[in-house]
Design a protein around this motif. Structure first.
Motif, PDB file in Angstrom:
ATOM      1  N   ALA A   1       0.850  -1.188   0.000  1.00 32.95           N
ATOM      2  CA  ALA A   1       0.000   0.000   0.000  1.00 32.95           C
ATOM      3  C   ALA A   1       0.887   1.240   0.000  1.00 32.95           C
ATOM      4  CB  ALA A   1      -0.905   0.007   1.221  1.00 32.95           C
ATOM      5  N   TYR A   2       0.640   2.147  -0.943  1.00 34.86           N
ATOM      6  CA  TYR A   2       1.399   3.392  -1.066  1.00 34.86           C
ATOM      7  C   TYR A   2       0.451   4.583  -0.942  1.00 34.86           C
ATOM      8  CZ  TYR A   2       5.210   0.695  -3.288  1.00 34.86           C
ATOM      9  OH  TYR A   2       6.209  -0.193  -3.570  1.00 34.86           O
ATOM     10  N   CYS A   3       1.005   5.715  -0.529  1.00 38.39           N
ATOM     11  CA  CYS A   3       0.289   6.974  -0.641  1.00 38.39           C
ATOM     12  C   CYS A   3       1.310   8.102  -0.654  1.00 38.39           C
ATOM     13  CB  CYS A   3      -0.719   7.164   0.494  1.00 38.39           C
ATOM     14  SG  CYS A   3       0.019   7.608   2.079  1.00 38.39           S
ATOM     15  N   TYR A   4       0.843   9.324  -0.906  1.00 42.08           N
ATOM     16  CA  TYR A   4       1.706  10.499  -0.869  1.00 42.08           C
ATOM     17  C   TYR A   4       1.415  11.328   0.374  1.00 42.08           C
ATOM     18  CZ  TYR A   4       3.256   9.657  -5.644  1.00 42.08           C
ATOM     19  OH  TYR A   4       3.807   9.098  -6.770  1.00 42.08           O
ATOM     20  N   GLY A   5       2.464  11.897   0.938  1.00 43.88           N
ATOM     21  CA  GLY A   5       2.334  12.795   2.073  1.00 43.88           C
ATOM     22  C   GLY A   5       3.227  14.005   1.865  1.00 43.88           C
ATOM     23  N   TYR A   6       3.044  15.017   2.708  1.00 37.97           N
ATOM     24  CA  TYR A   6       3.775  16.275   2.559  1.00 37.97           C
ATOM     25  C   TYR A   6       4.388  16.681   3.890  1.00 37.97           C
ATOM     26  CZ  TYR A   6       1.279  16.570  -1.863  1.00 37.97           C
ATOM     27  OH  TYR A   6       0.791  16.296  -3.120  1.00 37.97           O
ATOM     28  N   VAL A   7       5.681  16.975   3.868  1.00 38.82           N
ATOM     29  CA  VAL A   7       6.387  17.468   5.054  1.00 38.82           C
ATOM     30  C   VAL A   7       6.456  18.987   4.966  1.00 38.82           C
ATOM     31  CG1 VAL A   7       8.636  17.592   6.195  1.00 38.82           C
ATOM     32  CG2 VAL A   7       7.715  15.379   5.483  1.00 38.82           C
ATOM     33  N   TRP A   8       6.148  19.622   6.059  1.00 37.17           N
ATOM     34  CA  TRP A   8       6.148  21.077   6.137  1.00 37.17           C
ATOM     35  C   TRP A   8       7.591  21.565   6.285  1.00 37.17           C
ATOM     36  CZ3 TRP A   8       2.020  23.427   9.916  1.00 37.17           C
ATOM     37  CH2 TRP A   8       1.596  24.667   9.427  1.00 37.17           C
ATOM     38  N   LYS A   9       8.138  22.209   5.286  1.00 37.42           N
ATOM     39  CA  LYS A   9       9.539  22.638   5.313  1.00 37.42           C
ATOM     40  C   LYS A   9       9.812  23.641   6.432  1.00 37.42           C
ATOM     41  CE  LYS A   9      10.624  21.922   0.411  1.00 37.42           C
ATOM     42  NZ  LYS A   9      11.033  22.569  -0.857  1.00 37.42           N
ATOM     43  N   LYS A  10       8.917  24.582   6.623  1.00 40.85           N
ATOM     44  CA  LYS A  10       9.161  25.665   7.570  1.00 40.85           C
ATOM     45  C   LYS A  10       9.179  25.177   9.007  1.00 40.85           C
ATOM     46  CE  LYS A  10       7.387  30.199   8.985  1.00 40.85           C
ATOM     47  NZ  LYS A  10       6.343  31.225   8.731  1.00 40.85           N
ATOM     48  N   TYR A  11       8.309  24.231   9.343  1.00 36.18           N
ATOM     49  CA  TYR A  11       8.130  23.834  10.735  1.00 36.18           C
ATOM     50  C   TYR A  11       8.680  22.457  11.075  1.00 36.18           C
ATOM     51  CZ  TYR A  11       5.087  27.893  10.789  1.00 36.18           C
ATOM     52  OH  TYR A  11       4.604  29.166  10.676  1.00 36.18           O
TER      53      TYR A  11
END
Length: 234
Positions: A121-131
């Motif tokens: 199982a795969y998905c996409y996620g996003y890391v917040w660069k600023k915080y």
């Protein structure tokens, strides 16, 4: 047999999507879990992986940063401690903090790995660069990062011979980035910055930051879509 059990299952693979250009977010492809037996004695059916897809929406990407003997930042684990709260009750305090989000449009998919003979199982996620602070440094430095999923199992049967829990229904609670000294519980899973298909903080920090993160992410996506109206989208 029906029950509800909260567990963590360690895995070992993610990938950075370098085609996604944003000053605010780093896009990751997360390898979450596979069907069949895991090192922790759980056995996921392929159907359970497929049915859990809606539960990954808006779940946090978590991490705790610690410093090693060389004063280099490293990821910890599912770190927590006990303390007495303002009402003098003993409470579990989670030292992980949210550094990212798995949004509604996360492209969740089940892909078969011919070499491993398993469906992942795969998905996409996003890391917040600023915080994300030192977490971003670790990801960009190490490329290959271990991670684990936190899940709630609601339905399973126990195999009479092997004593394995064969999971038929579960939901995702979050994804935690792990230090590379951890042993993964799911074979060949994780996160990497090569796009080729592996300080203590309070629980109140998570509750406070995650809604703000989701709102900002939606705002950025909306602005991106508006800027592309009337022209071609890459």
């Amino acid at each position: 047999m029906e029950n509800e059990t909260k567990v963590t299952v360690e895995i070992v693979d993610f990938e950075v999507d370098n085609s996604y250009d944003s000053t605010s977010f780093l896009k990751l492809k997360l390898k979450l879990a596979h069907d069949g037996k895991t090192r922790k004695g759980f056995n996921f059916s392929k159907e359970s992986l497929e049915n859990a897809a809606p539960t990954i929406i808006n779940k946090p990407i978590l991490a705790r940063v610690v410093f090693d003997s060389d004063n280099k930042p490293q990821f910890g684990s599912h770190d927590k401690h006990l303390e007495k709260d303002y009402q003098n009750n003993v409470r579990i305090i989670y030292d992980e903090v949210p550094i990212g989000i798995i949004p509604e449009d996360n492209e969740y998919a089940i892909e078969y790995d011919e070499d491993a003979k398993k469906s992942y199982a795969y998905c996409y996620g996003y890391v917040w660069k600023k915080y994300s602070n030192y977490a971003l440094d670790i990801i960009e430095r190490d490329k290959n990062i271990k991670l684990s999923i936190e899940i709630n199992i609601s339905k399973f049967i126990i195999d009479a011979k092997t004593k394995e829990k064969i999971i038929s229904e579960f939901r995702y609670d979050g994804v935690t980035l792990l230090g590379n000294d951890r042993t993964p519980g799911i074979n060949n899973a994780g996160a990497t910055t090569e796009f080729d298909l592996d300080s203590e903080n309070k629980q109140s920090d998570l509750n406070e930051k995650l809604p703000k993160f989701i709102d900002e992410f939606k705002k950025i996506l909306a602005e991106f879509d508006n800027s592309k109206e009337g022209g071609e989208k890459d």
